[in-house]
Design an enzyme around this catalytic site. Structure first.
Site, PDB file in Angstrom:
ATOM      1  N   HIS A 108       0.870  -1.196   0.000  1.00 35.05           N
ATOM      2  CA  HIS A 108       0.000   0.000   0.000  1.00 35.05           C
ATOM      3  C   HIS A 108       0.898   1.234   0.000  1.00 35.05           C
ATOM      4  CE1 HIS A 108      -3.849   2.144   1.405  1.00 35.05           C
ATOM      5  NE2 HIS A 108      -2.947   3.099   1.192  1.00 35.05           N
ATOM      6  N   HIS A 112       1.564   5.388  -1.665  1.00 34.08           N
ATOM      7  CA  HIS A 112       1.217   6.585  -2.456  1.00 34.08           C
ATOM      8  C   HIS A 112       2.512   7.259  -2.893  1.00 34.08           C
ATOM      9  CE1 HIS A 112      -2.973   6.533  -0.914  1.00 34.08           C
ATOM     10  NE2 HIS A 112      -2.399   6.038   0.165  1.00 34.08           N
ATOM     11  N   LYS A 168      -9.198   0.028  -6.186  1.00 30.78           N
ATOM     12  CA  LYS A 168      -9.247   0.624  -4.842  1.00 30.78           C
ATOM     13  C   LYS A 168     -10.501   1.469  -4.691  1.00 30.78           C
ATOM     14  CE  LYS A 168      -7.794   2.175  -0.832  1.00 30.78           C
ATOM     15  NZ  LYS A 168      -6.670   3.053  -0.561  1.00 30.78           N
ATOM     16  N   HIS A 226     -10.629   1.427   1.242  1.00 30.19           N
ATOM     17  CA  HIS A 226     -10.446   2.389   2.325  1.00 30.19           C
ATOM     18  C   HIS A 226     -11.687   2.208   3.193  1.00 30.19           C
ATOM     19  CE1 HIS A 226      -8.770   6.132   4.165  1.00 30.19           C
ATOM     20  NE2 HIS A 226      -9.921   5.963   4.783  1.00 30.19           N
ATOM     21  N   HIS A 247      -4.827  -0.457   5.637  1.00 32.39           N
ATOM     22  CA  HIS A 247      -4.359   0.308   6.809  1.00 32.39           C
ATOM     23  C   HIS A 247      -5.298   0.181   8.002  1.00 32.39           C
ATOM     24  CE1 HIS A 247      -7.087   3.006   4.771  1.00 32.39           C
ATOM     25  NE2 HIS A 247      -6.181   3.513   3.957  1.00 32.39           N
ATOM     26  N   ASP A 275       1.321   2.586   3.540  1.00 36.33           N
ATOM     27  CA  ASP A 275       0.464   3.762   3.366  1.00 36.33           C
ATOM     28  C   ASP A 275       1.303   5.045   3.412  1.00 36.33           C
ATOM     29  OD1 ASP A 275      -1.832   5.218   2.890  1.00 36.33           O
ATOM     30  OD2 ASP A 275      -2.418   5.290   4.995  1.00 36.33           O
TER      31      ASP A 275
HETATM   32  C1  NCD Z   1      -3.484   9.040   1.979  1.00 34.05           C
HETATM   33  C2  NCD Z   1      -2.969  10.068   0.973  1.00 34.05           C
HETATM   34  O1  NCD Z   1      -2.464  11.108   1.390  1.00 34.05           O
HETATM   35  O2  NCD Z   1      -3.051   9.821  -0.235  1.00 34.05           O
HETATM   36  N1  NCD Z   1      -3.582   9.644   3.265  1.00 34.05           N
HETATM   37  C3  NCD Z   1      -3.623   9.021   4.469  1.00 34.05           C
HETATM   38  O3  NCD Z   1      -3.819   9.692   5.489  1.00 34.05           O
HETATM   39  N2  NCD Z   1      -3.460   7.718   4.578  1.00 34.05           N
HETATM   40  C4  NCD Z   1      -4.786   8.478   1.515  1.00 34.05           C
HETATM   41  C5  NCD Z   1      -5.283   7.284   2.306  1.00 34.05           C
HETATM   42  O4  NCD Z   1      -4.733   6.206   2.213  1.00 34.05           O
HETATM   43  O5  NCD Z   1      -6.234   7.462   3.074  1.00 34.05           O
HETATM   44 ZN    ZN Z   2      -3.359   5.026   1.587  1.00 35.23          ZN
END
Ligand code: NCD
Ligand code: ZN
Length: 342
Positions: free
Chosen positions: A13, A15, A96, A133, A171, A244
């Site tokens: 996971h 970003h 997702k 999510h 998460h 995450d």
């Molecule tokens: C994530 C993001 O910033 O893209 N933020 C987070 O707090 N985890 C998005 C997500 O996974 O909720």
């Molecule tokens: Zn995330």
């Protein structure tokens, strides 16, 4: 133990955003991880096969030896043909679902999960994983209860209706989520972040607000933190590593309306190693980090290995990207484990 060698792990996971920031952060991930599930919540979300493939190529240009495992942003246009196109693309590993408004870049997410069941059915028959999510977006629900309510209101029904659908509750942040996943059918799994193992809400709110510990789902009270820690170290293959890691610039975090997301990719595997070691479970790290996620996604284990050594490892106070600053998770602290660079 002062040194451990494990199969190169996968981050299930992640970003990474786009452009210069992507080029910076993906290199941090690629040092430690062989592959990562790449989240699709860009400013302009990845909603179809073509966008996913272009994003895949962009990432590959920066880190050719790294394997991005792409995902699609769940949307109402995922009819049979769209799912077929997605399935033909070998680089895509899941879809997702963000309830709209629930987190960063989720404005174009799903308004009514009840309207998604025909797509879930089609995903089940095509064996495309559903990544969730798992929080409700109802503003009247207390932010600390949104995961639990999502499970009760939607997840129970989804998993019951589609027993062959592979589902990842991303998460996880509550004992309820741990219990649900343990008891659910074998195709239900969960990712666990370093922050949900290390922090509880005192670390966010007591003695001054700590915006760099703010993420969604928000960290909960310590009984939930303990449940997450136990799940990660239980040896149950339904629980695997997903950082995450979610970069936002310093000014976006330290703001009167700060963004949700913790940037942990810089030292992620070292943080996990430290947590497992502190609980005398370092021997379970490889399963959690390098095997269980791969098994869930029907991937072979990576052939490369990494070595971690016990060594003082200072986490920098900041990282510069495009004249802006990223503040890494645990900035300024000293970790006890370090990745050995060959
Ligand atoms: C994530 C993001 O910033 O893209 N933020 C987070 O707090 N985890 C998005 C997500 O996974 O909720
Ligand atoms: Zn995330």
């Amino acid at each position: 133990m002062n040194e451990i060698t494990i199969i190169k792990p996968d981050d299930m996971h992640l970003h990474i955003r786009e452009g210069q920031i992507m080029q910076t952060v993906i290199k941090h991930t690629a040092k430690q991880f062989a592959r990562a599930i790449i989240m699709p919540n860009l400013d302009n979300p990845i909603i179809d096969a073509e966008m996913a493939y272009n994003y895949f190529l962009d990432i590959k240009k920066t880190v050719p030896d790294f394997e991005p495992l792409m995902t699609i942003y769940f949307n109402e246009h995922l009819n049979n043909d769209a799912l077929d196109r997605i399935q033909k693309l070998e680089c895509v590993y899941g879809i997702k679902l963000y309830p709209s408004g629930v987190t960063t870049n989720s404005e174009k997410g799903i308004r009514s999960i009840d309207d998604c069941f025909s797509i879930f059915e089609n995903m089940e028959s095509k064996d495309i994983p559903l990544l969730l999510h798992g929080e409700v977006n109802d503003p009247s629900i207390d932010i600390f209860d949104r995961e639990k309510v999502f499970i009760d209101k939607y997840l129970v029904k989804i998993c019951k209706s589609f027993p062959k659908l592979r589902v990842v509750l991303e998460h996880i942040s509550t004992k309820e989520a741990v219990d649900f996943v343990v008891e659910a059918h074998k195709n239900v799994a969960a990712t666990i972040t370093p922050q949900h193992m290390l922090l509880n809400r005192n670390d966010l709110l007591s003695g001054g607000i700590k915006p760099h510990n703010y993420c969604l789902p928000i960290v909960k009270r310590s009984s939930h933190q303990k449940a997450i820690l136990n799940a990660a170290m239980s040896g149950n293959k339904k629980f695997f590593l997903g950082t995450d890691s979610a970069p936002h610039f310093k000014h976006q975090k330290e703001s009167s309306c700060g963004c949700a997301g913790i940037y942990s990719a810089l030292t992620a595997i070292e943080i996990y190693a430290q947590i497992f070691d502190e609980h005398n479970e370092i021997n379970k790290l490889e399963n959690f980090a390098s095997k269980f996620g791969a098994e869930f996604y029907k991937l072979s284990y990576n052939s490369d290995k990494i070595t971690l050594i016990k060594n003082d490892n200072f986490v920098p106070n900041k990282i510069e990207v495009e004249n802006q600053e990223l503040i890494p998770f645990l900035a300024g602290e000293s970790l006890k484990w370090q990745l050995k660079i060959n």
